[in-house]
Design an enzyme around this catalytic site. Sequence first.
Site, PDB file in Angstrom:
ATOM      1  N   CYS A  73      -0.941   7.106  -3.733  1.00  0.00           N
ATOM      2  CA  CYS A  73      -0.921   7.734  -5.059  1.00  0.00           C
ATOM      3  C   CYS A  73      -1.405   9.176  -4.990  1.00  0.00           C
ATOM      4  CB  CYS A  73      -1.772   6.928  -6.042  1.00  0.00           C
ATOM      5  SG  CYS A  73      -3.465   6.612  -5.476  1.00  0.00           S
ATOM      6  N   HIS A 241      -7.851   4.870  -7.348  1.00  0.00           N
ATOM      7  CA  HIS A 241      -6.496   5.191  -7.798  1.00  0.00           C
ATOM      8  C   HIS A 241      -6.490   6.589  -8.395  1.00  0.00           C
ATOM      9  CE1 HIS A 241      -2.412   4.590  -8.885  1.00  0.00           C
ATOM     10  NE2 HIS A 241      -2.615   4.511 -10.186  1.00  0.00           N
ATOM     11  N   ASN A 266       0.661   7.764 -14.672  1.00  0.00           N
ATOM     12  CA  ASN A 266       0.270   6.798 -13.654  1.00  0.00           C
ATOM     13  C   ASN A 266       1.413   6.649 -12.642  1.00  0.00           C
ATOM     14  OD1 ASN A 266      -0.625   4.657 -12.144  1.00  0.00           O
ATOM     15  ND2 ASN A 266      -0.918   3.258 -13.861  1.00  0.00           N
TER      16      ASN A 266
END
Length: 663
Positions: A73, A241, A266
């Site tokens: 990510c 994250h 996201n």
Amino acid sequence: MKSGSECGGGESLFEDRDFPPEDASLFCDRSTPIARVQGHVTWRRPQEICRSPALFPDNVDLAHAKQGLLGDCWFLCASSFLLNNKHLLNKAVPPDQPEWGDGRYRGAFSFRFWQQGHWTEVTIDDRLPCIDSTLCFSRCLSPNAFWVALLEKAYAKLHGSYERLWAGQVSEALVDLTGGLAEHWSLGDFGSGEEQRAGEDSDRVRRRRLDLSLLDPVKDLCAISCSSHTGAGAAELGRCHALTVTEWLDVKTSSGRKVLLLRIRNPWGRCGSGGAWIGSSGAGWSSVDPVSALDLQSRLAEGEFWLDETEFLSQFDDVTVGYPISEEGHLKSIYTGNPLTHSHQLPGRWIKGHSAGGSRNSAGYGSNPKFWLKVCERGEVLVSLLQHRKRRNTHDYAQIPLDDSENTKHRRYQAIALHMWKVEKKRFNLSRKLNKPPRASTHCHAYEREVVLRGRLEPGYFLLVPSVYQPGAEAHFLIRVFSSSSISLSAIKSPAPSLPWRTDGEWETSSFQGSWVEGSTAGGSRNFPSHWQNPRFPFTVCGDAAAAPANVRVTLHQSRPDSDLLPIGFHVYKCKKGELEPTLPRDEGPVASCVPHCHTHDVSLACCLSPGAYTIVPSAYEPGSAGQFTLSLARQIHRKVVKSQESLGRAIQEISHISAMRS
């Protein structure tokens, strides 16, 4: 698979031999959850995945990344910044590359990453890892767009495998993709003011208490990412994250007060839940004019949601800010918005026994590398210290394992810091100056790839001293300076290092001079058929088949100006028994590689090789790149211990002294 003629020409499609469709390209040690896909991955070209593949979709909103099974990510958050900056996108993803359906298409794509001061080109084929016919790692929101998947593959090749992209820092990816600068701030509560005053200086407290309003002058230009590490963040986000902040603005409520709202993307492609502004039925929307509420909700793309400032500060642990970069390539300060039109960079190295002096706690601190910074007129100055990442070979049979520390940053990097002193003239007492408080510093040693100090400096000379916390710790680094006013940067020359005293056995070192000659021995990398024209250097690791593998270090050096460096690298091939050179290296492949090719003076690889005959093939990336080089080969020698009743007397000491002088 379609033939080359079906894809736009009679030639066969490019197959990247340096990053083949094999497990070695997927895994390094199978220590992450993607290990479970082993045996289920097939490699497909985009035209085998969908009918009309393209690099980018027509709708830019559908070009954003959606994360797959890989925990990268951090890289995807940095990649999304490129979509809002065409000039940066074109730097990392060179335009006008032949795509599918184009007669020039040959199945190859090139990307550029900024590495250690220079742009490095990475060429890959377009075979992508899939499970059945679906990409198993990152993809675009549009199923027909492949720029994200291909960029991710090129970045994986740069690191050695896909698995090496599991977990990382957004700041590192931002620098690699833009060549710019990124800073990192924590958002958490760090105790009482008294505790902070006791353990920290005012500047560090200010950075930890970052007010987002400070970024207002550049908020539409800089890259902003937020991360959760504790598991107490936004619902469904879990821990470790990273997400992207795509917009923030003040919204006036019906009661007349202002609420700061932040739009978050996201990479998983889904929204959080439970916030006052999540979805269209969140409690917060009732306090806003209905027309404004509809406008804000209509801005949301797939995977996006709104949070107010209170929710944002409570749900995330830190923020990473990437500096804006103008089309001319100049950084803009995130503090003032001023363009930093002057920049310089110089490489350096901490060498054990010579220039690895440790922190200011160490008596050897003054032996660290030192640099002169001359500021010609008052201005805003940023100085960064960027260290090279510790590298290890991805092949199981040519690997020196790292330590078992659970902190990956400790395994990848040294703890570094940068201090700066103002000096009135170039001749001064060094030890006396270093005992005084510095003019500016990064304050503490941190296990980060890059640390940054900033200040408004008056004209004059400044002494820069980069250091590693642990005395004797070795690493390469790069000093970068960005300024709104004219500056110059130079290294203070130190005496040549003496040979380091090794405690891990005896080493035998050989050096060879060589050259790449255009039209003869300048064959380029393995991506080109002419690669096999490059010079070859055979060597042997002694021992029988049952002997233990030996430690070997290969170093390739080019003596050229920093502005004219070639991208260099090398491969090590295992020879067939009784032959000096590999007869079929194209089929067998190398046993160890120092790639991708880098614009640097030295590239080095430490590996563990079993007894046998080998050949080193050094190369510049482009065929026809002429240049001189030196190849150094160090092999560890294991000698049997000889038992003796002799005592160490004067005669033996004298012989040892004479031997040392002759050598």
